[in-house]
Design a protein around this motif. Structure first.
Motif, PDB file in Angstrom:
ATOM      1  N   VAL A   1      17.253  43.302  16.687  1.00 12.73           N
ATOM      2  CA  VAL A   1      17.778  43.991  17.862  1.00 12.73           C
ATOM      3  C   VAL A   1      18.680  43.022  18.614  1.00 12.73           C
ATOM      4  CG1 VAL A   1      17.201  45.111  20.046  1.00 12.73           C
ATOM      5  CG2 VAL A   1      15.762  45.481  18.047  1.00 12.73           C
ATOM      6  N   LYS A   2      19.910  43.453  18.865  1.00  7.31           N
ATOM      7  CA  LYS A   2      20.886  42.630  19.577  1.00  7.31           C
ATOM      8  C   LYS A   2      21.074  43.211  20.980  1.00  7.31           C
ATOM      9  CE  LYS A   2      25.668  41.212  19.523  1.00  7.31           C
ATOM     10  NZ  LYS A   2      26.998  41.497  19.036  1.00  7.31           N
ATOM     11  N   THR A   3      21.059  42.345  21.975  1.00  6.94           N
ATOM     12  CA  THR A   3      21.283  42.752  23.364  1.00  6.94           C
ATOM     13  C   THR A   3      22.695  42.363  23.760  1.00  6.94           C
ATOM     14  OG1 THR A   3      18.965  42.277  23.834  1.00  6.94           O
ATOM     15  CG2 THR A   3      20.416  42.535  25.721  1.00  6.94           C
ATOM     16  N   TYR A   4      23.398  43.265  24.458  1.00  6.00           N
ATOM     17  CA  TYR A   4      24.741  42.935  24.920  1.00  6.00           C
ATOM     18  C   TYR A   4      25.025  43.603  26.259  1.00  6.00           C
ATOM     19  CZ  TYR A   4      26.124  47.519  23.085  1.00  6.00           C
ATOM     20  OH  TYR A   4      26.227  48.859  22.846  1.00  6.00           O
ATOM     21  N   THR A   5      25.993  43.032  26.975  1.00 11.60           N
ATOM     22  CA  THR A   5      26.404  43.559  28.273  1.00 11.60           C
ATOM     23  C   THR A   5      27.474  44.633  28.063  1.00 11.60           C
ATOM     24  OG1 THR A   5      25.985  41.392  29.241  1.00 11.60           O
ATOM     25  CG2 THR A   5      27.344  42.900  30.532  1.00 11.60           C
ATOM     26  N   PRO A   6      27.386  45.767  28.768  1.00  9.60           N
ATOM     27  CA  PRO A   6      28.385  46.824  28.612  1.00  9.60           C
ATOM     28  C   PRO A   6      29.802  46.317  28.925  1.00  9.60           C
ATOM     29  CG  PRO A   6      26.538  47.584  29.939  1.00  9.60           C
ATOM     30  CD  PRO A   6      26.343  46.118  29.725  1.00  9.60           C
ATOM     31  N   ASP A   7      30.791  46.853  28.217  1.00  7.60           N
ATOM     32  CA  ASP A   7      32.182  46.424  28.374  1.00  7.60           C
ATOM     33  C   ASP A   7      32.677  46.547  29.819  1.00  7.60           C
ATOM     34  OD1 ASP A   7      32.294  45.841  25.695  1.00  7.60           O
ATOM     35  OD2 ASP A   7      33.333  47.698  25.137  1.00  7.60           O
ATOM     36  N   LYS A   8      32.304  47.624  30.496  1.00  5.31           N
ATOM     37  CA  LYS A   8      32.748  47.844  31.880  1.00  5.31           C
ATOM     38  C   LYS A   8      32.265  46.707  32.791  1.00  5.31           C
ATOM     39  CE  LYS A   8      32.748  51.436  35.426  1.00  5.31           C
ATOM     40  NZ  LYS A   8      32.253  52.755  35.826  1.00  5.31           N
ATOM     41  N   THR A   9      31.032  46.255  32.579  1.00  9.27           N
ATOM     42  CA  THR A   9      30.479  45.152  33.365  1.00  9.27           C
ATOM     43  C   THR A   9      31.202  43.850  33.047  1.00  9.27           C
ATOM     44  OG1 THR A   9      28.318  46.206  33.536  1.00  9.27           O
ATOM     45  CG2 THR A   9      28.379  43.836  33.869  1.00  9.27           C
ATOM     46  N   VAL A  10      31.448  43.591  31.762  1.00 16.35           N
ATOM     47  CA  VAL A  10      32.150  42.374  31.353  1.00 16.35           C
ATOM     48  C   VAL A  10      33.539  42.325  31.989  1.00 16.35           C
ATOM     49  CG1 VAL A  10      33.160  41.137  29.387  1.00 16.35           C
ATOM     50  CG2 VAL A  10      30.873  42.116  29.200  1.00 16.35           C
ATOM     51  N   LEU A  11      34.251  43.447  31.982  1.00 17.36           N
ATOM     52  CA  LEU A  11      35.592  43.502  32.594  1.00 17.36           C
ATOM     53  C   LEU A  11      35.528  43.230  34.089  1.00 17.36           C
ATOM     54  CD1 LEU A  11      37.135  46.572  30.723  1.00 17.36           C
ATOM     55  CD2 LEU A  11      37.779  44.168  30.466  1.00 17.36           C
ATOM     56  N   HIS A  12      34.535  43.806  34.769  1.00 15.86           N
ATOM     57  CA  HIS A  12      34.417  43.610  36.215  1.00 15.86           C
ATOM     58  C   HIS A  12      34.039  42.156  36.537  1.00 15.86           C
ATOM     59  CE1 HIS A  12      34.336  45.028  40.282  1.00 15.86           C
ATOM     60  NE2 HIS A  12      33.099  44.631  40.460  1.00 15.86           N
ATOM     61  N   GLU A  13      33.140  41.571  35.754  1.00 19.21           N
ATOM     62  CA  GLU A  13      32.781  40.163  35.956  1.00 19.21           C
ATOM     63  C   GLU A  13      33.993  39.260  35.752  1.00 19.21           C
ATOM     64  OE1 GLU A  13      29.496  39.625  33.251  1.00 19.21           O
ATOM     65  OE2 GLU A  13      28.022  39.948  34.841  1.00 19.21           O
ATOM     66  N   ASN A  14      34.800  39.559  34.745  1.00 20.70           N
ATOM     67  CA  ASN A  14      36.020  38.778  34.502  1.00 20.70           C
ATOM     68  C   ASN A  14      37.007  38.906  35.656  1.00 20.70           C
ATOM     69  OD1 ASN A  14      35.132  37.768  32.050  1.00 20.70           O
ATOM     70  ND2 ASN A  14      36.117  39.379  30.851  1.00 20.70           N
ATOM     71  N   LEU A  15      37.113  40.111  36.241  1.00 24.46           N
ATOM     72  CA  LEU A  15      37.991  40.315  37.395  1.00 24.46           C
ATOM     73  C   LEU A  15      37.518  39.480  38.581  1.00 24.46           C
ATOM     74  CD1 LEU A  15      40.302  41.774  38.905  1.00 24.46           C
ATOM     75  CD2 LEU A  15      38.659  43.617  39.380  1.00 24.46           C
ATOM     76  N   ILE A  16      36.226  39.497  38.853  1.00 22.34           N
ATOM     77  CA  ILE A  16      35.664  38.717  39.968  1.00 22.34           C
ATOM     78  C   ILE A  16      35.922  37.230  39.750  1.00 22.34           C
ATOM     79  CG2 ILE A  16      33.526  38.026  41.129  1.00 22.34           C
ATOM     80  CD1 ILE A  16      32.505  40.921  40.507  1.00 22.34           C
ATOM     81  N   ARG A  17      35.637  36.759  38.551  1.00 20.28           N
ATOM     82  CA  ARG A  17      35.839  35.343  38.206  1.00 20.28           C
ATOM     83  C   ARG A  17      37.314  34.952  38.356  1.00 20.28           C
ATOM     84  NH1 ARG A  17      33.999  35.830  33.426  1.00 20.28           N
ATOM     85  NH2 ARG A  17      31.833  35.646  34.062  1.00 20.28           N
ATOM     86  N   THR A  18      38.220  35.792  37.857  1.00 20.29           N
ATOM     87  CA  THR A  18      39.659  35.512  37.938  1.00 20.29           C
ATOM     88  C   THR A  18      40.138  35.467  39.383  1.00 20.29           C
ATOM     89  OG1 THR A  18      40.019  36.555  35.790  1.00 20.29           O
ATOM     90  CG2 THR A  18      41.942  36.340  37.232  1.00 20.29           C
ATOM     91  N   GLU A  19      39.694  36.409  40.201  1.00 15.42           N
ATOM     92  CA  GLU A  19      40.109  36.430  41.610  1.00 15.42           C
ATOM     93  C   GLU A  19      39.563  35.219  42.348  1.00 15.42           C
ATOM     94  OE1 GLU A  19      42.353  38.304  43.262  1.00 15.42           O
ATOM     95  OE2 GLU A  19      42.768  39.073  41.263  1.00 15.42           O
ATOM     96  N   TYR A  20      38.335  34.809  42.033  1.00 11.76           N
ATOM     97  CA  TYR A  20      37.783  33.600  42.651  1.00 11.76           C
ATOM     98  C   TYR A  20      38.650  32.389  42.306  1.00 11.76           C
ATOM     99  CZ  TYR A  20      34.945  29.573  43.631  1.00 11.76           C
ATOM    100  OH  TYR A  20      34.529  28.370  44.105  1.00 11.76           O
TER     101      TYR A  20
END
Length: 152
Positions: free
Chosen positions: A37-56
């Protein structure tokens, strides 16, 4: 002296804004691959986290708090004012008289912001000793983040 600073002396402080509708941390997803069983973060969350990180990084020039420093985070989430609301209700929302009681929950907004800044603004979100979320309505949806280092 404000309640935010009452018991603490501030050493360093940063502020930044992420434009767009506030999003919370999505629940992890699971898939089977070859009996595992593989666990992963949904794409929408990954995109939003990347946006937050980039803006910071863009707005704060990559400033970083010291490892294991006591940190406080204030998050203000501004949701879109619904076009379907009456003019009177829209005015009350804009004035802060009506606050959003809707998803995403404040704790999921905290989680997505705090996790996205791991290893970027600070070593780990475990360094956060105080977190203060607030939800508002606005014609310009966004998330405003303020992080302060504290000394007792």
């Amino acid at each position: 002296m404000s309640a935010w600073n009452r018991l603490w002396q501030v050493k360093m402080q940063i502020k930044f804004t992420v434009l767009g509708e506030p999003q919370g941390k999505g629940r992890p997803k699971f898939s089977r691959q070859g009996g595992f069983v593989k666990t992963y973060t949904p794409d929408k969350t990954v995109l939003h986290e990347n946006l937050i990180r980039t803006e910071y990084l863009r707005q704060c020039s990559g400033q970083r708090f010291a490892d294991k420093e006591l940190l406080a985070m204030k998050i203000r989430a501004y949701y879109s004012i619904p076009a379907s609301a009456s003019k009177k209700r829209q005015a009350a929302m804009e004035a802060g008289e009506i606050r959003p009681v809707k998803k995403p929950d404040a704790d999921n907004i905290i989680k997505v912001v705090a996790d996205s800044l791991n290893q970027v603004a600070y070593r780990d979100d475990a360094d956060l000793v105080k977190v203060e979320p607030e939800k508002f309505y606005s014609w310009q949806p966004r998330i405003e983040v303020e992080i302060k280092s504290l000394e007792e």
